[in-house]
Design a protein around this motif. Structure first.
Motif, PDB file in Angstrom:
ATOM      1  N   ARG A 118       2.446  -6.426   3.431  1.00 23.98           N
ATOM      2  CA  ARG A 118       2.094  -7.619   4.196  1.00 23.98           C
ATOM      3  C   ARG A 118       2.425  -8.824   3.321  1.00 23.98           C
ATOM      4  NH1 ARG A 118      -2.233 -11.228   4.578  1.00 23.98           N
ATOM      5  NH2 ARG A 118      -2.553 -12.114   6.647  1.00 23.98           N
TER       6      ARG A 118
ATOM      7  N   MET B 105       3.857  -1.754   8.963  1.00 26.12           N
ATOM      8  CA  MET B 105       2.798  -0.753   9.050  1.00 26.12           C
ATOM      9  C   MET B 105       3.200   0.267  10.098  1.00 26.12           C
ATOM     10  SD  MET B 105      -1.267  -1.317   9.868  1.00 26.12           S
ATOM     11  CE  MET B 105      -1.209  -2.988   9.300  1.00 26.12           C
TER      12      MET B 105
ATOM     13  N   ASP C  69       1.274   6.463   4.238  1.00 23.36           N
ATOM     14  CA  ASP C  69       0.944   5.251   4.981  1.00 23.36           C
ATOM     15  C   ASP C  69       1.419   4.079   4.118  1.00 23.36           C
ATOM     16  OD1 ASP C  69      -0.127   3.260   6.551  1.00 23.36           O
ATOM     17  OD2 ASP C  69      -2.217   3.871   6.312  1.00 23.36           O
TER      18      ASP C  69
ATOM     19  N   GLN D  92       0.835  -1.215   0.000  1.00 20.47           N
ATOM     20  CA  GLN D  92       0.000   0.000   0.000  1.00 20.47           C
ATOM     21  C   GLN D  92       0.861   1.253   0.000  1.00 20.47           C
ATOM     22  OE1 GLN D  92      -3.415   0.501   2.876  1.00 20.47           O
ATOM     23  NE2 GLN D  92      -2.199   2.234   3.561  1.00 20.47           N
TER      24      GLN D  92
ATOM     25  N   ARG E 261       2.790   0.411   3.430  1.00 20.11           N
ATOM     26  CA  ARG E 261       2.622  -0.904   4.042  1.00 20.11           C
ATOM     27  C   ARG E 261       3.030  -2.029   3.102  1.00 20.11           C
ATOM     28  NH1 ARG E 261      -3.510  -0.765   6.626  1.00 20.11           N
ATOM     29  NH2 ARG E 261      -3.430   1.379   7.419  1.00 20.11           N
TER      30      ARG E 261
END
Lengths: 333, 333
Positions: free
Chosen positions: A254, A265, A250, A158, A252
């Motif tokens: 995963r 994060m 932001d 992200q 990110r």
């Protein structure tokens, strides 16, 4: 090694930390990458950074004249976004290594020309994949490559930025290039970097509606990738981070694998495995991106990314944009 | 209203809380959805739940015979996964409303037959979209529908489960149906529920390699949706949650809109807007899923989902699976 600076429109500040640690490394010349303004603004930036040079960098009106006169070994290429490609291509043709803003071009044909020129002259191009050097991402990458989560199966990345007020050129696709290439290049880079694989296909959408008066600029995009090693990955890329958020971005990632899940994060590294659920203290990389780039050219450390990596990342960004423009699935050769 | 239970292989426990609050609601009959075992196991479950019935539910050998003899107004359909479809279809043909395990069928043709039967008889089918009634999701949905994040632009949803030891039938596609329909139905449902839109297309991948000996069961899948209202959405669906994780599932939704970002993670509701960054206390829904379903049939509250919603969700699950099987993009009519 002689080094010249071509434009400073994006992330050329990555060179500053490196230059402070490379006292033998001279900035031989600077030039604006654009016709609208002189490169004086770059000298002003260097002055504000309080860099000490044995000889003051020479200011050139024309960046191509600078390449031909100074014959630098290396340049940074960070003219306006739509000119990275030409800067990389002209340097590569001359066998000059490039530390380029990403994406290194906004055009797939130009990318092929750059690839060919690099193959012919041996020029190395590394793009400014600066977030690789963020401590959390750096640490997460090391852990994943060490195998702590086993075989990666799926990845979600992200990039969410605050929109703020963007310069006028963001409103025009031909100058800006698009949000998937510009913002998304990081999110796409992490997938390549963490998997060490090549992409097989990409399907993407983007949307320039509700973009707060920013012309053709896409406010958001989403990509679905399949990698040649079987990993499936998605990327969410947008300018929708609200003004009330505590940070600009932001970022990110995963990664879910056969032995665990690892996630970055809010600057934290979270690792869950069969027998533990914990946060890992992020470690700073030993050198900055630019030092690693120069060290890689000198052979004292591995390059941060190879020219092939840089080409692959750029192609992925541009094919994802093409997929989103045309509502097609694009395949990588 | 006469109610019968057909099978209890999945989430029929959603009826228990409802039945406790609906004392006038009688369970007229129970039958196993399968030939391998009698419905006695369902009576045993009801006994363990300490439900009090004015008349003990009657046990039937054949669920179709039960439908014809008892002529219930409503059934729950939760036989083995591959039999939901037949159960829903037989009930719908008889004008019997159904509270069905999701997905309501594993086959697109059967789905069309169910849709047609419902249209002809007026039977209502609502699937067990229980996570809508989780306080965090319920609250997030209310906030998004109230407009706190403005116009939704992108959504990412996640279902991550611990694998554990799955029953034998998970190893066979024809019995299990696939991980995108089974696990992913929730993640896909939230997209429909939050946006109130229909899907336009789906592109998906799934992967049954490295599935810890589970036959054809996909260990992971990723979907990219475009909605008719322009929202772009991705879903990550997998069984890769490690044994060391604190909970069985890691259910998430992140909605980014023109005025804010709202996210559910670890049971918390996180809202960021232009002027605030805060967690919202999750509120329990006023009634349980089954009470809302029965209230919807009685006209005392809206249904939790319409039959059209249920059909749309099932079609989305099955088209996503088809996309992943065939490496195509599937379009919704």
């Amino acid at each position: 090694m002689k080094f010249c600076i071509v434009g400073w429109c994006g992330h050329t500040h990555y060179i500053v930390e490196g230059l402070k640690k490379l006292p033998d490394f001279e900035v031989s010349g600077v030039a604006s990458g654009e016709t609208e303004r002189s490169g004086q603004y770059i000298l002003d930036i260097l002055d504000r950074c309080e860099l000490k040079f044995p000889v003051r960098p020479k200011l050139f009106d024309s960046w191509t004249a600078m390449l031909d006169e100074v014959k630098p070994d290396v340049i940074s290429a960070d003219g306006p976004y739509h000119l990275h490609g030409m800067e990389c291509l002209e340097a590569a043709k001359r066998g000059i290594h490039v530390f380029s803003e990403k994406p290194i071009t906004l055009d797939l044909k130009e990318l092929s020309s750059i690839e060919q020129a690099c193959a012919e002259t041996g020029a190395v191009i590394v793009s400014m994949v600066g977030i690789r050097y963020d401590a959390a991402f750096w640490t997460a990458h090391r852990l994943v490559r060490e195998g702590v989560i086993g075989k990666i199966k799926v990845i979600h990345t992200q990039k969410s930025y605050k929109l703020g007020t963007r310069p006028e050129f963001y409103k025009k696709r031909e100058l800006y290039g698009g949000t998937i290439p510009w913002v998304g290049s990081h999110a796409i880079d992490w997938i390549l970097w963490f998997t060490g694989s090549e992409f097989e296909s990409v399907t993407a959408f983007h949307d320039s509606n509700d973009n707060f008066g920013n012309g053709t600029m896409e406010i958001a995009g989403e990509c679905l990738f399949r990698l040649k090693n079987g990993v499936i990955a998605t990327s969410s890329i947008e300018f929708l981070r609200p003004a009330g958020a505590p940070t600009h971005g932001d970022d990110r990632i995963r990664c879910a694998g056969s032995k665990g899940v690892l996630e970055v994060m809010e600057g934290k590294v979270h690792l869950i495995t069969a027998d533990s659920d914990r946060y890992i203290e992020p470690e700073e990389p030993p050198q900055s991106l630019f030092e690693d780039f120069i060290g890689g050219l000198r052979g004292t450390n591995p390059l941060p990314a190879t020219t092939a990596d840089t080409i692959a990342l750029t192609r992925a960004c541009l094919l994802a944009r093409e997929s989103a423009d045309k509502h097609t699935t694009e395949y990588f050769k």
